[in-house]
Design a protein around this motif. Structure first.
Motif, PDB file in Angstrom:
ATOM      1  N   GLU A   1       0.834  -1.206   0.000  1.00 61.48           N
ATOM      2  CA  GLU A   1       0.000   0.000   0.000  1.00 61.48           C
ATOM      3  C   GLU A   1       0.866   1.252   0.000  1.00 61.48           C
ATOM      4  O   GLU A   1       0.574   2.226  -0.684  1.00 61.48           O
ATOM      5  CB  GLU A   1      -0.937   0.001   1.210  1.00 61.48           C
ATOM      6  CG  GLU A   1      -2.044  -1.044   1.158  1.00 61.48           C
ATOM      7  CD  GLU A   1      -2.907  -0.891  -0.075  1.00 61.48           C
ATOM      8  OE1 GLU A   1      -3.486   0.198  -0.288  1.00 61.48           O
ATOM      9  OE2 GLU A   1      -3.013  -1.870  -0.848  1.00 61.48           O
ATOM     10  N   GLU A   2       1.939   1.225   0.774  1.00 63.23           N
ATOM     11  CA  GLU A   2       2.853   2.364   0.795  1.00 63.23           C
ATOM     12  C   GLU A   2       3.465   2.599  -0.582  1.00 63.23           C
ATOM     13  O   GLU A   2       3.610   3.737  -1.023  1.00 63.23           O
ATOM     14  CB  GLU A   2       3.957   2.144   1.835  1.00 63.23           C
ATOM     15  CG  GLU A   2       3.502   2.302   3.271  1.00 63.23           C
ATOM     16  CD  GLU A   2       4.648   2.184   4.253  1.00 63.23           C
ATOM     17  OE1 GLU A   2       5.788   1.957   3.795  1.00 63.23           O
ATOM     18  OE2 GLU A   2       4.408   2.321   5.465  1.00 63.23           O
ATOM     19  N   SER A   3       3.811   1.505  -1.248  1.00 58.46           N
ATOM     20  CA  SER A   3       4.377   1.625  -2.597  1.00 58.46           C
ATOM     21  C   SER A   3       3.370   2.236  -3.550  1.00 58.46           C
ATOM     22  O   SER A   3       3.713   3.088  -4.387  1.00 58.46           O
ATOM     23  CB  SER A   3       4.816   0.243  -3.108  1.00 58.46           C
ATOM     24  OG  SER A   3       5.850  -0.278  -2.314  1.00 58.46           O
ATOM     25  N   LYS A   4       2.103   1.821  -3.430  1.00 62.84           N
ATOM     26  CA  LYS A   4       1.044   2.381  -4.289  1.00 62.84           C
ATOM     27  C   LYS A   4       0.884   3.875  -4.036  1.00 62.84           C
ATOM     28  O   LYS A   4       0.736   4.671  -4.965  1.00 62.84           O
ATOM     29  CB  LYS A   4      -0.284   1.678  -4.011  1.00 62.84           C
ATOM     30  CG  LYS A   4      -0.379   0.259  -4.522  1.00 62.84           C
ATOM     31  CD  LYS A   4      -1.747  -0.313  -4.196  1.00 62.84           C
ATOM     32  CE  LYS A   4      -1.873  -1.759  -4.643  1.00 62.84           C
ATOM     33  NZ  LYS A   4      -3.204  -2.329  -4.302  1.00 62.84           N
ATOM     34  N   ILE A   5       0.917   4.256  -2.757  1.00 62.63           N
ATOM     35  CA  ILE A   5       0.740   5.662  -2.395  1.00 62.63           C
ATOM     36  C   ILE A   5       1.907   6.501  -2.916  1.00 62.63           C
ATOM     37  O   ILE A   5       1.711   7.575  -3.485  1.00 62.63           O
ATOM     38  CB  ILE A   5       0.608   5.796  -0.862  1.00 62.63           C
ATOM     39  CG1 ILE A   5      -0.741   5.218  -0.417  1.00 62.63           C
ATOM     40  CG2 ILE A   5       0.732   7.261  -0.430  1.00 62.63           C
ATOM     41  CD1 ILE A   5      -0.875   5.062   1.084  1.00 62.63           C
ATOM     42  N   LYS A   6       3.116   5.989  -2.715  1.00 61.91           N
ATOM     43  CA  LYS A   6       4.279   6.735  -3.196  1.00 61.91           C
ATOM     44  C   LYS A   6       4.266   6.859  -4.720  1.00 61.91           C
ATOM     45  O   LYS A   6       4.636   7.901  -5.275  1.00 61.91           O
ATOM     46  CB  LYS A   6       5.568   6.053  -2.732  1.00 61.91           C
ATOM     47  CG  LYS A   6       5.847   6.241  -1.245  1.00 61.91           C
ATOM     48  CD  LYS A   6       7.183   5.642  -0.848  1.00 61.91           C
ATOM     49  CE  LYS A   6       7.496   5.928   0.622  1.00 61.91           C
ATOM     50  NZ  LYS A   6       8.811   5.373   1.031  1.00 61.91           N
ATOM     51  N   GLU A   7       3.827   5.823  -5.386  1.00 63.09           N
ATOM     52  CA  GLU A   7       3.736   5.867  -6.846  1.00 63.09           C
ATOM     53  C   GLU A   7       2.700   6.903  -7.284  1.00 63.09           C
ATOM     54  O   GLU A   7       2.911   7.663  -8.232  1.00 63.09           O
ATOM     55  CB  GLU A   7       3.361   4.491  -7.379  1.00 63.09           C
ATOM     56  CG  GLU A   7       3.302   4.427  -8.902  1.00 63.09           C
ATOM     57  CD  GLU A   7       2.938   3.043  -9.419  1.00 63.09           C
ATOM     58  OE1 GLU A   7       2.671   2.922 -10.622  1.00 63.09           O
ATOM     59  OE2 GLU A   7       2.920   2.082  -8.619  1.00 63.09           O
ATOM     60  N   THR A   8       1.569   6.937  -6.556  1.00 62.10           N
ATOM     61  CA  THR A   8       0.521   7.928  -6.854  1.00 62.10           C
ATOM     62  C   THR A   8       1.049   9.350  -6.660  1.00 62.10           C
ATOM     63  O   THR A   8       0.805  10.232  -7.487  1.00 62.10           O
ATOM     64  CB  THR A   8      -0.706   7.702  -5.942  1.00 62.10           C
ATOM     65  OG1 THR A   8      -1.259   6.415  -6.215  1.00 62.10           O
ATOM     66  CG2 THR A   8      -1.777   8.768  -6.183  1.00 62.10           C
ATOM     67  N   CYS A   9       1.789   9.550  -5.569  1.00 60.17           N
ATOM     68  CA  CYS A   9       2.320  10.887  -5.274  1.00 60.17           C
ATOM     69  C   CYS A   9       3.370  11.306  -6.301  1.00 60.17           C
ATOM     70  O   CYS A   9       3.446  12.473  -6.683  1.00 60.17           O
ATOM     71  CB  CYS A   9       2.894  10.926  -3.872  1.00 60.17           C
ATOM     72  SG  CYS A   9       1.643  10.728  -2.577  1.00 60.17           S
ATOM     73  N   THR A  10       4.187  10.370  -6.738  1.00 60.96           N
ATOM     74  CA  THR A  10       5.181  10.660  -7.775  1.00 60.96           C
ATOM     75  C   THR A  10       4.492  11.048  -9.077  1.00 60.96           C
ATOM     76  O   THR A  10       4.890  12.011  -9.748  1.00 60.96           O
ATOM     77  CB  THR A  10       6.086   9.442  -8.011  1.00 60.96           C
ATOM     78  OG1 THR A  10       6.789   9.146  -6.791  1.00 60.96           O
ATOM     79  CG2 THR A  10       7.106   9.721  -9.116  1.00 60.96           C
ATOM     80  N   THR A  11       3.439  10.310  -9.414  1.00 59.21           N
ATOM     81  CA  THR A  11       2.669  10.629 -10.625  1.00 59.21           C
ATOM     82  C   THR A  11       2.030  12.005 -10.511  1.00 59.21           C
ATOM     83  O   THR A  11       1.976  12.762 -11.481  1.00 59.21           O
ATOM     84  CB  THR A  11       1.578   9.569 -10.861  1.00 59.21           C
ATOM     85  OG1 THR A  11       2.185   8.291 -10.992  1.00 59.21           O
ATOM     86  CG2 THR A  11       0.780   9.876 -12.127  1.00 59.21           C
ATOM     87  N   TYR A  12       1.589  12.322  -9.305  1.00 58.08           N
ATOM     88  CA  TYR A  12       0.968  13.632  -9.068  1.00 58.08           C
ATOM     89  C   TYR A  12       1.964  14.760  -9.338  1.00 58.08           C
ATOM     90  O   TYR A  12       1.636  15.741 -10.014  1.00 58.08           O
ATOM     91  CB  TYR A  12       0.458  13.718  -7.634  1.00 58.08           C
ATOM     92  CG  TYR A  12      -0.018  15.086  -7.224  1.00 58.08           C
ATOM     93  CD1 TYR A  12      -1.256  15.567  -7.640  1.00 58.08           C
ATOM     94  CD2 TYR A  12       0.771  15.909  -6.420  1.00 58.08           C
ATOM     95  CE1 TYR A  12      -1.704  16.821  -7.263  1.00 58.08           C
ATOM     96  CE2 TYR A  12       0.332  17.173  -6.040  1.00 58.08           C
ATOM     97  CZ  TYR A  12      -0.901  17.621  -6.467  1.00 58.08           C
ATOM     98  OH  TYR A  12      -1.324  18.866  -6.093  1.00 58.08           O
TER      99      TYR A  12
END
Length: 289
Positions: free
Chosen positions: A22-33
């Motif tokens: 889940e942390e990886s998904k969140i960090k990936e989302t934030c990077t995309t943002y």
């Protein structure tokens, strides 16, 4: 007993693995943002839209529309490209991601249908009230821009007139005073200044004149007349359109030619303020009354 410990250990590994996932998904989302924000400034919404909540996405579109009305760029800053996810905190379906940034910066996320989406920055969360407020702000500014070409000449003439009045009191040049007003107004300013020196004292009134306080106001129109209304004050300037320009012809809704000596005495301070010879009430010399 060993089987129980083994089961607990496997469950622990499972939960840790899920958390890391889940942390990886969140960090990936934030990077995309962050990458999407950069593309967004160039008009490309494809990258950022999928990682945003609907309300935040709508707010970003409205903010960009407003900045274009202002003919300014959104304040992003070159450091945006260096911002990366740092730490993640998950609480149920909500999460925050602290970003590596020169200033404190966090992204707030919400999980929906097994996908994390960004719903706010720092302590700012767009909601059902912020969107209509932004839409009204844009609508009001469009109205302002539409009327701006008509108001600008009035603002310009009024400010020039204020300077003319100030200069007249220093050099006594009545002809120069008539640059932006009619003869009756120039003569009224002369009468008012002479009366002010007697009523308030030359030193007091001149000290006020030598330290002017800027006036701001709103403009309204009625036929060939324009009204400069001081913000949060009762004083106003009356102008008339003559040819392609305006001239000051009165104050507080009264034409200068109609302001008698008695009216000048009765409305003394309000008229002084209308020609900007004195500051607003809270700042002016208390001996002027």
């Amino acid at each position: 007993m060993n089987k129980i410990y083994s089961l607990l250990f496997l469950l622990f590994i499972f939960f840790v693995s899920c958390k890391q996932s889940e942390e990886s998904k969140i960090k990936e989302t934030c990077t995309t943002y962050i990458e999407g924000r950069i593309a967004f400034e160039n008009g490309d919404t494809l990258k950022i839209k999928p990682v945003l909540g609907d309300t935040l996405y709508r707010q970003m579109l409205l903010n960009r529309q407003y900045s274009r009305l202002l003919e300014s760029d959104l304040a992003i800053g070159p450091e945006l490209i260096t911002i990366t996810p740092k730490t993640v905190e998950i609480k149920g379906n909500k999460a925050t991601c602290i970003m590596n940034s020169p200033i404190p910066f966090q992204l707030n996320l919400l999980r929906s249908n097994d996908q994390w989406k960004i719903v706010g920055e720092n302590n700012i969360f767009p909601n059902a009230y912020t969107i209509p407020a932004l839409e009204k702000k844009i609508s009001d500014y469009k109205v302002y821009l539409k009327g701006k070409p008509a108001r600008d000449p009035v603002f310009q003439i009024t400010n020039l007139f204020f300077n003319d009045v100030n200069n007249y009191c220093k050099n006594n040049d009545l002809n120069a005073l008539k640059n932006n007003c009619d003869d009756a107004t120039a003569n009224f300013v002369k009468r008012l200044y002479e009366y002010a020196k007697k009523r308030s004292g030359t030193n007091v009134i001149n000290e006020e004149i030598n330290n002017p306080y800027a006036a701001s106001g709103a403009i309204s129109f009625k036929g060939d007349l324009a009204y400069y209304m001081f913000y949060q004050e009762s004083s106003s300037v009356l102008l008339k359109k003559i040819g392609d320009t305006y001239k000051v012809i009165g104050f507080n809704g009264i034409k200068s030619a109609s302001i008698s000596n008695q009216m000048m005495e009765d409305q003394y301070v309000a008229l002084l303020r209308a020609v900007r010879l004195v500051k607003p009430e809270q700042y002016r010399n208390k001996n002027i009354k």
